[in-house]
Write a protein that holds these residues in place. Sequence first.
Motif, PDB file in Angstrom:
ATOM      1  N   PRO A   6      57.878  55.178  40.156  1.00 43.40           N
ATOM      2  CA  PRO A   6      57.359  53.835  39.866  1.00 43.40           C
ATOM      3  C   PRO A   6      56.813  53.193  41.139  1.00 43.40           C
ATOM      4  CG  PRO A   6      59.486  54.154  38.830  1.00 43.40           C
ATOM      5  CD  PRO A   6      59.253  55.360  39.702  1.00 43.40           C
ATOM      6  N   LEU A   7      55.705  52.511  40.987  1.00 42.51           N
ATOM      7  CA  LEU A   7      55.007  51.946  42.137  1.00 42.51           C
ATOM      8  C   LEU A   7      55.120  50.420  42.082  1.00 42.51           C
ATOM      9  CD1 LEU A   7      53.042  53.132  44.337  1.00 42.51           C
ATOM     10  CD2 LEU A   7      51.210  52.345  42.870  1.00 42.51           C
ATOM     11  N   ARG A   8      55.431  49.815  43.235  1.00 40.76           N
ATOM     12  CA  ARG A   8      55.472  48.360  43.300  1.00 40.76           C
ATOM     13  C   ARG A   8      54.440  47.912  44.316  1.00 40.76           C
ATOM     14  NH1 ARG A   8      61.037  49.428  43.580  1.00 40.76           N
ATOM     15  NH2 ARG A   8      62.104  48.887  41.648  1.00 40.76           N
ATOM     16  N   LEU A   9      53.678  46.902  43.968  1.00 37.43           N
ATOM     17  CA  LEU A   9      52.751  46.362  44.950  1.00 37.43           C
ATOM     18  C   LEU A   9      52.480  44.891  44.657  1.00 37.43           C
ATOM     19  CD1 LEU A   9      49.460  46.449  43.761  1.00 37.43           C
ATOM     20  CD2 LEU A   9      50.221  48.777  43.591  1.00 37.43           C
ATOM     21  N   ASN A  10      51.998  44.225  45.686  1.00 41.05           N
ATOM     22  CA  ASN A  10      51.736  42.793  45.573  1.00 41.05           C
ATOM     23  C   ASN A  10      50.261  42.497  45.769  1.00 41.05           C
ATOM     24  OD1 ASN A  10      54.424  42.452  45.251  1.00 41.05           O
ATOM     25  ND2 ASN A  10      54.764  41.299  47.123  1.00 41.05           N
ATOM     26  N   GLY A  11      49.817  41.404  45.181  1.00 41.37           N
ATOM     27  CA  GLY A  11      48.435  40.974  45.357  1.00 41.37           C
ATOM     28  C   GLY A  11      48.367  39.474  45.160  1.00 41.37           C
ATOM     29  N   GLY A  12      47.185  38.944  45.197  1.00 46.47           N
ATOM     30  CA  GLY A  12      47.007  37.509  45.005  1.00 46.47           C
ATOM     31  C   GLY A  12      45.829  37.233  44.093  1.00 46.47           C
ATOM     32  N   ALA A  13      45.905  36.108  43.364  1.00 47.17           N
ATOM     33  CA  ALA A  13      44.791  35.691  42.518  1.00 47.17           C
ATOM     34  C   ALA A  13      44.462  34.239  42.838  1.00 47.17           C
ATOM     35  CB  ALA A  13      45.151  35.839  41.045  1.00 47.17           C
ATOM     36  N   ALA A  14      43.202  33.890  42.699  1.00 51.12           N
ATOM     37  CA  ALA A  14      42.822  32.492  42.905  1.00 51.12           C
ATOM     38  C   ALA A  14      43.222  31.633  41.706  1.00 51.12           C
ATOM     39  CB  ALA A  14      41.309  32.396  43.149  1.00 51.12           C
ATOM     40  N   LEU A  15      43.478  32.307  40.555  1.00 44.97           N
ATOM     41  CA  LEU A  15      43.901  31.583  39.349  1.00 44.97           C
ATOM     42  C   LEU A  15      45.368  31.183  39.478  1.00 44.97           C
ATOM     43  CD1 LEU A  15      42.406  34.061  36.720  1.00 44.97           C
ATOM     44  CD2 LEU A  15      41.695  31.689  36.988  1.00 44.97           C
ATOM     45  N   ARG A  16      45.713  29.981  38.992  1.00 45.75           N
ATOM     46  CA  ARG A  16      47.128  29.596  38.897  1.00 45.75           C
ATOM     47  C   ARG A  16      47.755  30.376  37.738  1.00 45.75           C
ATOM     48  NH1 ARG A  16      49.108  25.122  41.431  1.00 45.75           N
ATOM     49  NH2 ARG A  16      47.827  24.645  43.253  1.00 45.75           N
ATOM     50  N   PRO A  17      49.068  30.654  37.809  1.00 41.55           N
ATOM     51  CA  PRO A  17      49.713  31.406  36.718  1.00 41.55           C
ATOM     52  C   PRO A  17      49.433  30.801  35.344  1.00 41.55           C
ATOM     53  CG  PRO A  17      51.214  31.208  38.565  1.00 41.55           C
ATOM     54  CD  PRO A  17      50.007  30.382  38.916  1.00 41.55           C
ATOM     55  N   THR A  43      54.130  52.047  31.531  1.00 38.94           N
ATOM     56  CA  THR A  43      54.633  50.680  31.417  1.00 38.94           C
ATOM     57  C   THR A  43      54.285  49.889  32.668  1.00 38.94           C
ATOM     58  OG1 THR A  43      56.750  51.231  32.421  1.00 38.94           O
ATOM     59  CG2 THR A  43      56.628  51.390  30.018  1.00 38.94           C
ATOM     60  N   ALA A  44      54.215  48.579  32.523  1.00 39.06           N
ATOM     61  CA  ALA A  44      53.926  47.731  33.680  1.00 39.06           C
ATOM     62  C   ALA A  44      54.533  46.348  33.468  1.00 39.06           C
ATOM     63  CB  ALA A  44      52.422  47.603  33.896  1.00 39.06           C
ATOM     64  N   VAL A  45      55.016  45.773  34.564  1.00 38.26           N
ATOM     65  CA  VAL A  45      55.538  44.410  34.561  1.00 38.26           C
ATOM     66  C   VAL A  45      54.845  43.646  35.679  1.00 38.26           C
ATOM     67  CG1 VAL A  45      57.583  42.961  34.851  1.00 38.26           C
ATOM     68  CG2 VAL A  45      57.797  45.201  33.759  1.00 38.26           C
ATOM     69  N   VAL A  46      54.361  42.470  35.368  1.00 35.51           N
ATOM     70  CA  VAL A  46      53.717  41.619  36.375  1.00 35.51           C
ATOM     71  C   VAL A  46      54.451  40.290  36.436  1.00 35.51           C
ATOM     72  CG1 VAL A  46      51.672  40.189  36.810  1.00 35.51           C
ATOM     73  CG2 VAL A  46      51.396  42.611  36.360  1.00 35.51           C
ATOM     74  N   THR A  47      54.708  39.821  37.648  1.00 39.37           N
ATOM     75  CA  THR A  47      55.214  38.466  37.810  1.00 39.37           C
ATOM     76  C   THR A  47      54.220  37.699  38.660  1.00 39.37           C
ATOM     77  OG1 THR A  47      56.498  39.181  39.725  1.00 39.37           O
ATOM     78  CG2 THR A  47      57.666  39.047  37.636  1.00 39.37           C
ATOM     79  N   ALA A  48      54.090  36.408  38.397  1.00 41.20           N
ATOM     80  CA  ALA A  48      53.153  35.592  39.176  1.00 41.20           C
ATOM     81  C   ALA A  48      53.795  34.255  39.492  1.00 41.20           C
ATOM     82  CB  ALA A  48      51.851  35.386  38.397  1.00 41.20           C
ATOM     83  N   GLY A  49      53.864  33.923  40.765  1.00 37.57           N
ATOM     84  CA  GLY A  49      54.417  32.649  41.199  1.00 37.57           C
ATOM     85  C   GLY A  49      53.297  31.729  41.675  1.00 37.57           C
ATOM     86  N   ALA A  50      53.388  30.464  41.324  1.00 36.02           N
ATOM     87  CA  ALA A  50      52.345  29.508  41.709  1.00 36.02           C
ATOM     88  C   ALA A  50      52.367  29.271  43.220  1.00 36.02           C
ATOM     89  CB  ALA A  50      52.542  28.197  40.956  1.00 36.02           C
ATOM     90  N   ARG A  51      51.185  29.247  43.806  1.00 34.48           N
ATOM     91  CA  ARG A  51      51.007  28.922  45.224  1.00 34.48           C
ATOM     92  C   ARG A  51      49.897  27.883  45.332  1.00 34.48           C
ATOM     93  NH1 ARG A  51      54.970  31.241  45.021  1.00 34.48           N
ATOM     94  NH2 ARG A  51      55.676  33.152  46.050  1.00 34.48           N
ATOM     95  N   GLU A  52      49.834  27.269  46.507  1.00 34.20           N
ATOM     96  CA  GLU A  52      48.765  26.287  46.736  1.00 34.20           C
ATOM     97  C   GLU A  52      47.397  26.869  46.383  1.00 34.20           C
ATOM     98  OE1 GLU A  52      48.711  23.349  49.315  1.00 34.20           O
ATOM     99  OE2 GLU A  52      50.632  22.990  48.337  1.00 34.20           O
ATOM    100  N   TRP A  53      47.216  28.133  46.744  1.00 29.59           N
ATOM    101  CA  TRP A  53      45.914  28.794  46.638  1.00 29.59           C
ATOM    102  C   TRP A  53      45.716  29.552  45.335  1.00 29.59           C
ATOM    103  CZ3 TRP A  53      47.735  33.660  46.217  1.00 29.59           C
ATOM    104  CH2 TRP A  53      48.938  33.972  46.889  1.00 29.59           C
ATOM    105  N   GLY A  54      46.727  29.599  44.464  1.00 33.20           N
ATOM    106  CA  GLY A  54      46.584  30.345  43.215  1.00 33.20           C
ATOM    107  C   GLY A  54      47.888  30.966  42.783  1.00 33.20           C
ATOM    108  N   ALA A  55      47.944  32.295  42.741  1.00 35.39           N
ATOM    109  CA  ALA A  55      49.155  32.967  42.276  1.00 35.39           C
ATOM    110  C   ALA A  55      49.478  34.160  43.165  1.00 35.39           C
ATOM    111  CB  ALA A  55      48.980  33.437  40.832  1.00 35.39           C
TER     112      ALA A  55
END
Length: 212
Positions: free
Chosen positions: A181-192, A128-140
């Motif tokens: 369970p593993l938690r980690l963070n990353g960034g995307a250039a795409l907006r959510p 199983t996996a859950v992803v959350t994405a918050g909008a930032r100036e630079w993407g998500a």
Amino acid sequence: MCNPQHRRDVGAYALGVLGAADTFRFDEHLEGCPLCAGGVVELSGVAAALGRYARLTPPGVAPLVRAGPGLVRRAVEVVAAARRRTRRRRLAVVAAAVVLAAGVSFAAPGGGRGSDRWTGADRGSGMTAVVTAGAREWGADVGLEVSGVPERAVCSLVAVGRDGDEETVATWSSAGPGEAPLRLNGGAALRPGAIARFEVRTTAGRRLRLTR
Ligand SMILES: [Zn+2]
């Protein structure tokens, strides 16, 4: 111990053209070798591109490229060249892979108010996996929580845009069955809002789709 044969096998392993017995041995080696694990992570983009190409080729049409020793050698050369250019970035990727292989957890998925959420579950494997994405100036700002990856593998979280573009958000090494369970963070250039879905992909060929 890492030897020159391991270094040669990285490309074949990442592209899935290493024989079954060699793959098994290489899996064992990967567990203790951050150098080779980093190499597999670097080549996972090439493997993903080839896989996409294979899927887009209609049945009955002979592919222009076949996986084999020549292709592996060229792919490794391309990656090696890119690596010389971006040595610092490579070290960061390897460092991340090592930290994650050691089971270090990062902050909980960047949740909170105003973040979008995608979930996915595979009944067969229990992954199983859950992803959350918050909008930032630079993407998500992207947070992932994943559990139940059923095999030892190098995994990547890929954001798929509404226009079909793909971006790798994070990569890590899974220890396989029994892993916490593993938690980690990353960034995307795409907006959510521009992200259609996420996928967790593993070097074992597994693919978990996360939808809103
Ligand atoms: Zn090695």
